[in-house]
Design an enzyme around this catalytic site. Structure first.
Site, PDB file in Angstrom:
ATOM      1  CD  GLU A   1      -3.779   7.255   7.840  1.00  0.00           C
ATOM      2  OE1 GLU A   1      -3.442   6.396   8.670  1.00  0.00           O
ATOM      3  OE2 GLU A   1      -4.227   6.966   6.727  1.00  0.00           O
TER       4      GLU A   1
ATOM      5  CD  GLU B   1      -2.952  -0.984   2.356  1.00  0.00           C
ATOM      6  OE1 GLU B   1      -3.930  -1.761   2.363  1.00  0.00           O
ATOM      7  OE2 GLU B   1      -2.728  -0.165   3.279  1.00  0.00           O
TER       8      GLU B   1
END
Length: 294
Positions: A57, A46
């Site tokens: 995040e 990824e």
């Protein structure tokens, strides 16, 4: 629908899916780091295309996004980055929908997806795109043969889970714990229950959020995961390399400057990748024969 390369990545054993932000801490070093992950056993990689507001995040990856943006990463530069990589595993772009929707001369996801297919990407993870609003991107992915991966949180169930599973292809990203990304010291107790909720769906299940060691990988795959997704534990290595003092030669006296050489950091990434991949394989070996892939 979908990309056969991602299907193949989950066919032979427990898949190791590492994440790095493209361009962190700089373009050239990042190329070397991604290639090191393949040498360490990655089955899928990824690649984060940085967005200025990465809502899913934690601090580790937020800082990686900042370093990537400061190094000049843009969508166009990202596509150049993908083309330059010398790897033989599927690459999945992890980014936010605004960047996809606004790319090119026309609004909508089609230009971005078309370019992604052209440079060799295999699919997308788009954390801020609800399945209920994903039809345009799903249609573009189907047109160009790319997969669309969705994240299933520990709280996802019922009609929402069914809707995600109608849209997903490639693999489903099973979130191991609530909250944002970040390496943890232990495996979440929610992992098994999260896997049980998606067990009936015929798609590979890759568990992410918090995986840090080979032992974590082993336990998660033994619990039934088809693969592991690891980001923060690898991004930490990049960050440590970017900030570590480096001894340099000077005519006056020994001097220090920030940053280890890319070769040293790449070697550590390769070693950590191998640890995680080996752990995943050990976990698969613990599973009952009928659950193992052949």
């Amino acid at each position: 629908m979908g990309n056969p390369e991602l299907d193949a990545a989950f066919e032979n054993g427990a898949a190791f899916v590492p994440y790095l932000a493209a361009g962190d801490p700089d373009y050239e070093s990042s190329i070397e780091y991604v290639e090191a992950l393949e040498r360490g056993g990655a089955d899928v990689i990824e690649l984060g295309l940085p967005f200025s507001e990465p809502i899913a995040e934690g601090p580790t990856i937020q800082n990686a996004v900042v370093r990537s943006l400061e190094s000049g990463m843009t969508p166009d530069r990202f596509f150049e980055f993908v083309e330059e990589l010398d790897v033989d595993v599927p690459l999945v772009c992890m980014t936010y929908y605004n960047l996809i929707y606004r790319f090119g001369d026309e609004s909508g996801p089609r230009p971005f997806v078309e370019k992604a297919a052209e440079v060799g990407l295999s699919g997308f993870v788009v954390p801020d795109l609800p399945a209920e609003e994903a039809d345009p991107l799903r249609e573009a992915c189907d047109e160009f043969g790319l997969d669309l991966v969705f994240i299933v949180a520990p709280t996802t169930q019922g009609d929402r889970l069914d809707r995600i599973m109608e849209q997903v292809s490639g693999y489903v990203y099973v979130q191991a714990r609530l909250g944002v990304t970040g390496a943890q010291d232990d495996v979440s107790g929610q992992t098994e229950s999260s896997l049980e909720r998606v067990a009936e769906y015929d798609i590979p299940k890759a568990v992410g959020f918090g995986i840090k060691t080979g032992d974590h990988a082993e336990r998660i795959v033994a619990a039934g995961a088809d693969g592991i997704i690891v980001g923060s534990a690898l991004v930490d290595i990049v960050a440590e390399g970017a900030s570590a003092p480096r001894q340099t030669q000077s005519t006056d006296a020994a001097a220090h400057e920030n940053g280890e050489d890319a070769e040293t950091v790449a070697a550590r990434l390769e070693s950590k990748a191998r640890e995680l991949k080996d752990g995943a394989e050990r976990g698969l070996a613990q599973r009952a024969p009928e659950t193992e892939r052949t």
